[in-house]
Scaffold this active site. Structure first.
Site, short mmCIF file in Angstrom:
data_model
loop_
_atom_site.label_atom_id
_atom_site.label_comp_id
_atom_site.label_asym_id
_atom_site.label_seq_id
_atom_site.Cartn_x
_atom_site.Cartn_y
_atom_site.Cartn_z
CG HIS A 165 -1.76 1.19 1.40
ND1 HIS A 165 -3.08 1.22 0.98
CD2 HIS A 165 -1.51 2.42 1.89
CE1 HIS A 165 -3.58 2.42 1.23
NE2 HIS A 165 -2.65 3.16 1.78
CD GLU A 166 1.51 3.45 3.76
OE1 GLU A 166 1.61 4.52 3.13
OE2 GLU A 166 0.52 3.18 4.48
CG HIS A 198 0.40 6.50 -0.33
ND1 HIS A 198 -0.61 7.29 -0.82
CD2 HIS A 198 -0.18 5.71 0.61
CE1 HIS A 198 -1.75 7.00 -0.19
NE2 HIS A 198 -1.51 6.03 0.68
CD GLU A 254 -5.37 5.74 0.66
OE1 GLU A 254 -4.52 6.61 0.88
OE2 GLU A 254 -5.33 4.60 1.15
ZN ZN Z 1 -2.85 5.26 2.03
#
Ligand code: ZN
Length: 505
Positions: A264-265, A268, A294
């Protein structure tokens, strides 16, 4: 032209100084949540407040306003998406917005965020919401003062939302969320017996998980020259520069799901990594909005990170690193476990289908807190009631319930909705890029993620804040914000796991 060009250079110099201070603030924040000893909290709150005040003063200086006025002609001489016109336009937007906020309030908000974060940690440790309540009360009071600086507005929540989603209105979010909530609550009601995900639990030493995550992310495009991965309580990503990306994670010794938060990170981080280097030290050097950000993390975590094709490449290595636990688990079983859907109380551990419901209930609670309909004293009960209504489960205690998220301690209200909007956007982008790139599964099976990374870089990342979110979405995905593709994607997912479930609802 030459004198306007000179004035533009002067603007860049001023913006560079503001950017340096802001990124130094990011670094202090990163340090606070990864390395700082507990005793540093009070000093750190002062340090951050001081830097925030100076950044605010530089970013709202009357001279900056005069420069922006003088550059109006220069702005229109250049094409709207040019570097020059974009820098001036985005700076003017930030300037006019930030000028409404007194420096003292900005500093106080920053200080309260640091202290609130500490209060949240202590409350979690003691499993006692009352330790956090005064911090939340202070935050709401400051948030109301902040909102009041932006009068007139239609809805007080519009002001907060605009900090994360430029020009987005609360009514637009409500329309998308009404559709999502109805669709998702019905989907959840149709779930069959959850698939067995016990293979994700057991003895998974964190050091080996970290080593695996590093290998996987290196394959996705994380290089040691420009990235770091560190431990924290609540995972996040931050960017000190496009050449200095900080990912954080939380790995648990008894399960392997923390790896998903690394994925997930990464999404980003990649966004910040692929912004046009020319935007460095300008306000363009960041994502278009929180929801767009996101959309990138959710795309890598869910669409790529939970795909069978991805694990056909990575799983043999995972088995090699955890032979005791996974040697006899086939990749299909691991993949089904990763895609398990079942209502639970914790947002960050939620599956793809129930995730947005966690977000929607927080959006509703934030609006109710802002309006005074729910007070900090009422919050734990109100929180549990909504979790029960939407998800049919009840938090075991406050750590599992109202204290689970860091956001009400150190970030502003208005951020939560961007998580669910990001889900919606991620699938709109995925549908479009799948049309452009064709079958990506065969590339993923070979461990190749370059064409996906490049498509995102070209169509989304490189533009930074050049376009406002609706325009970027139109350009990249070919349409306006639309929850239907996301709902269809989830229905297909549920149907695969629980054949017949979507027909039963
Ligand atoms: Zn996030």
């Amino acid at each position: 032209m030459s004198s306007a060009g000179g004035r533009f250079d002067e603007l860049l110099e001023r913006l560079g100084a503001v950017s340096d201070l802001e990124r130094a603030l990011f670094l202090l924040g990163w340090d606070e949540e990864t390395k700082m000893p507990r005793g540093g909290a009070v000093a750190r709150a002062e340090q951050r407040a001081t830097l925030a005040r100076i950044a605010h003063e530089l970013g709202t200086a009357p001279e900056l306003g005069e420069l922006l006025e003088e550059l109006r002609g220069f702005e229109t001489e250049n094409a709207p998406e040019s570097f020059e016109a974009s820098v001036i336009r985005v700076t003017r937007r930030d300037y006019e917005k930030e000028r409404r906020i007194p420096s003292a309030l900005r500093a106080e908000m920053t200080r309260a965020a640091s202290l609130g974060y500490r209060g949240w940690l202590e409350a979690r440790e003691a499993r006692d919401y009352e330790l956090f309540r005064p911090h939340l009360e202070r935050r709401i009071e400051l948030t109301r003062q902040y909102v009041a600086c932006h009068e007139p507005y239609e809805d007080p929540y519009d002001v907060l939302l605009d900090d994360h989603e430029p020009n987005m209105r609360t009514v637009e979010v409500e329309a998308v969320f009404d559709r999502l909530r109805d669709g998702l609550v019905r989907l959840v009601a149709g779930f069959g017996e959850p698939v067995d995900d016990s293979c994700l639990y057991g003895d998974f030493p964190p050091e080996r998980q970290r080593a695996f995550a590093r290998e996987m992310l290196a394959r996705w495009g994380m290089d040691d020259d420009a990235w770091r991965l560190d431990d924290t309580v609540h995972p996040f990503a931050t960017s000190i520069a496009h050449t200095d990306i900080r990912l954080t994670t939380r790995l648990f010794p008894d399960n392997v799901t923390g790896i998903l938060s690394c994925l997930h990170e990464f999404g980003h981080g990649l966004y910040e990594r692929q912004v046009d280097p020319r935007y460095f030290r300008t306000p363009l050097a960041s994502g278009a909005s929180s929801a767009f950000h996101e959309s990138q993390s959710r795309l890598w975590e869910n669409v790529v990170g939970r795909a069978l094709s991805t694990w056909q490449f990575f799983y043999p290595r995972l088995q090699e690193m955890f032979p005791e636990r996974l040697a006899n688990v086939p990749v299909e079983e691991f993949h089904r476990a990763l895609n398990r859907v079942a209502p639970s109380t914790v947002r960050v551990e939620a599956d793809e289908v129930t995730y947005s419901l966690h977000v929607i209930l927080r959006f509703e609670l934030e609006r109710e807190m802002l309006a005074g309909a729910v007070t900090p004293a009422d919050l734990p009960e109100a929180f549990d009631a909504k979790v029960r209504d939407y998800l049919g489960v009840v938090p075991a205690d406050v750590v599992d319930g109202v204290l689970q998220d860091v956001h009400w301690s150190d970030s502003s209200f208005g951020y939560f909705p961007t998580y669910a909007l990001g889900n919606v956007i991620s699938i709109q982008l995925w549908d479009r890029l799948s049309q452009d790139l064709g079958d990506l599964d065969s590339e993923f099976e070979r461990g190749e993620f370059g064409s996906l990374r490049e498509w995102l870089g070209e169509n989304v990342h490189r533009w930074g804040r050049t376009f406002e979110p609706p325009e970027l979405l139109e350009r990249a995905a070919g349409g306006p914000l639309d929850p239907e593709p996301y709902l269809r994607y989830l229905e297909e997912k549920v149907e695969k796991l629980y054949p017949g479930a979507t027909g039963r609802r």
